[in-house]
Design a protein around this motif. Structure first.
Motif, short mmCIF file in Angstrom:
data_model
loop_
_atom_site.label_atom_id
_atom_site.label_comp_id
_atom_site.label_asym_id
_atom_site.label_seq_id
_atom_site.Cartn_x
_atom_site.Cartn_y
_atom_site.Cartn_z
N ASP A 23 48.31 31.84 37.96
CA ASP A 23 47.86 33.15 37.66
C ASP A 23 46.71 33.31 38.76
O ASP A 23 45.65 32.46 39.12
CB ASP A 23 47.17 33.70 36.72
N ALA A 24 46.85 34.20 40.13
CA ALA A 24 46.08 34.97 41.05
C ALA A 24 44.31 35.24 40.78
O ALA A 24 45.06 35.54 39.59
CB ALA A 24 46.36 35.48 42.13
N ARG A 25 43.77 35.00 40.86
CA ARG A 25 42.34 35.66 41.04
C ARG A 25 42.70 37.09 40.15
O ARG A 25 43.27 38.34 40.87
CB ARG A 25 41.17 35.41 41.83
N ARG A 26 42.41 37.72 39.18
CA ARG A 26 42.25 39.41 39.40
C ARG A 26 43.41 39.53 38.22
O ARG A 26 43.20 40.84 37.78
CB ARG A 26 42.38 40.23 40.43
N HIS A 27 44.21 38.72 37.80
CA HIS A 27 45.58 39.10 37.28
C HIS A 27 45.94 38.20 36.47
O HIS A 27 45.78 37.07 36.29
CB HIS A 27 46.47 38.26 38.64
N GLY A 28 47.21 38.72 35.42
CA GLY A 28 46.92 38.18 34.53
C GLY A 28 46.20 37.64 33.61
O GLY A 28 46.02 38.63 33.43
N ALA A 29 46.55 36.60 33.01
CA ALA A 29 45.56 35.63 31.92
C ALA A 29 44.10 36.25 32.52
O ALA A 29 43.00 35.95 31.96
CB ALA A 29 45.24 34.71 31.76
N ARG A 30 43.95 36.66 33.92
CA ARG A 30 42.37 36.80 34.50
C ARG A 30 41.90 37.72 35.18
O ARG A 30 41.13 37.99 36.02
CB ARG A 30 42.52 35.61 35.91
N THR A 89 41.04 41.37 35.13
CA THR A 89 39.54 41.93 34.67
C THR A 89 39.36 43.83 35.03
O THR A 89 40.10 43.99 36.76
CB THR A 89 38.47 41.33 36.23
N PRO A 90 39.42 44.47 34.11
CA PRO A 90 39.74 45.72 33.22
C PRO A 90 38.29 46.54 35.27
O PRO A 90 38.44 47.85 35.61
CB PRO A 90 38.98 45.98 32.06
N ASP A 91 37.21 46.32 35.29
CA ASP A 91 36.60 46.86 35.86
C ASP A 91 36.61 46.52 37.66
O ASP A 91 36.31 46.49 38.68
CB ASP A 91 34.74 46.33 35.78
N ALA A 92 37.78 44.94 38.06
CA ALA A 92 38.19 45.69 39.56
C ALA A 92 39.64 45.31 39.04
O ALA A 92 40.48 44.12 39.88
CB ALA A 92 37.25 43.61 39.67
N ARG A 93 40.42 45.59 39.21
CA ARG A 93 41.52 45.53 39.04
C ARG A 93 42.30 45.49 40.31
O ARG A 93 41.77 45.61 41.29
CB ARG A 93 42.56 46.83 38.68
N PRO A 94 43.87 44.75 40.59
CA PRO A 94 43.98 44.29 42.05
C PRO A 94 44.58 45.69 42.83
O PRO A 94 44.59 45.21 43.99
CB PRO A 94 44.88 43.31 42.12
N GLY A 95 45.46 46.27 42.54
CA GLY A 95 45.63 47.31 43.43
C GLY A 95 44.32 48.13 43.30
O GLY A 95 44.46 49.11 44.14
N THR A 96 43.74 48.71 42.79
CA THR A 96 42.13 49.13 43.17
C THR A 96 41.59 48.48 44.28
O THR A 96 41.30 49.05 45.26
CB THR A 96 41.78 49.30 41.91
N LEU A 97 42.03 47.21 43.77
CA LEU A 97 40.89 46.38 45.16
C LEU A 97 41.73 46.48 46.76
O LEU A 97 41.27 46.85 47.49
CB LEU A 97 40.56 45.06 44.50
N ALA A 98 43.06 46.48 46.58
CA ALA A 98 44.19 46.88 47.85
C ALA A 98 43.19 48.13 48.27
O ALA A 98 43.85 48.15 49.98
CB ALA A 98 44.94 46.73 47.68
N LYS A 99 43.16 49.01 47.38
CA LYS A 99 43.25 50.68 47.99
C LYS A 99 42.07 50.58 48.38
O LYS A 99 40.89 51.37 49.71
CB LYS A 99 43.14 51.49 46.82
#
Length: 261
Positions: free
Chosen positions: A93-100, A102-112
């Motif tokens: 799993d990449a950081r912020r993904h899957g079992a890692r 983090t609801p406060d820093a979702r990967p899609g939000t970080l990309a936006k």
């Protein structure tokens, strides 16, 4: 900044249907102490020193993709293809993904946010994932004879991470990247275009001629800039989601590629 940072969001609603799998979890710790969830799948048959493969998923996805026959990756088929060919397969799993996650820093939000001019958290997510993959490789290769192949394969963001990893890791011998996005060079070490001059591995690049996240010119420049003397590029008539036939291209390339980089 190009909209390529939003890659993968179209796949958020894709269900993951697991096939029966002999995946076994192992414990790996990142340099900063964070836990890296990893699954290992042993090769079919027996071999004292099998080749190894590390598979890397896309944005908003997880290592589960490589146990599923669903779009966008049809990853379960690739995993079983590798196992049948004698590979020991690692899924991470990449950081912020899957079992890692983090609801406060979702990967899609970080990309936006990166697209809006605040790239720091997205950049850290990518660079830290590359470092985690290096830690995993160190664990995998720490004991015994070097495997005949160390393959890294990634789809979308996973292809981005794979290119960055290969640029830092001479232990990687073979690289397969499916539809890597064109990431703006302002993202520094998170942008493959800034590191491509260090990619010497035997490399297969799969692209799509209607990919909204990387133009024909972008992918051609990326391919041409790599100093690898054993590189192959194949384009599909599709969008960012490749047709299932891409698996045949990977299988053929792996069967024909030299054992050493």
């Amino acid at each position: 900044m190009k909209r390529s940072l939003l890659l993968g969001l179209m796949f958020l609603a894709t269900p993951v249907a697991h096939a029966a799998s002999p995946a076994v979890p192992i414990e790996v710790r990142a340099e900063d102490g964070e836990r890296i969830p990893v699954w290992v799948l042993e090769p079919e048959g027996e071999g004292a020193n099998p080749p190894v493969a590390l598979l890397l998923h896309g944005l908003t996805r997880s290592k589960d993709d490589w146990l599923s026959d669903a779009e966008p990756t049809f990853g379960g088929a690739l995993t079983e293809q590798l196992r049948s060919a004698g590979y020991r397969v690692y899924l991470m799993d990449a950081r912020r993904h899957g079992a890692r996650a983090t609801p406060d820093a979702r990967p899609g939000t970080l990309a936006k946010r990166a697209h809006a001019g605040a790239p720091g958290p997205y950049q850290a997510m990518i660079v830290d994932t590359v470092r985690d993959a290096q830690v995993l490789l160190t664990k995998v290769l720490a004991h015994g004879k070097k495997p005949p192949r160390v393959l890294v394969a990634g789809y979308s963001m996973g292809a981005q991470v794979g290119l960055l990893l290969a640029s830092r890791e001479p232990r990687v011998t073979h690289l397969v990247t499916m539809v890597p996005p064109h990431v703006d060079p302002v993202l520094g070490d998170a942008a493959p275009v800034n590191r491509i001059g260090k990619v010497h591995q035997t490399w297969l690049l799969l692209t799509a001629n209607r990919d909204p996240f990387s133009t024909e010119e972008d992918t051609r420049k990326l391919f041409d800039a790599a100093p690898s003397k054993r590189k192959t590029r194949r384009a599909f008539d599709s969008g960012h989601a490749l047709p299932r036939e891409y698996l045949d291209a990977v299988r053929r390339w792996l069967s024909e590629a030299p054992r050493l980089p």
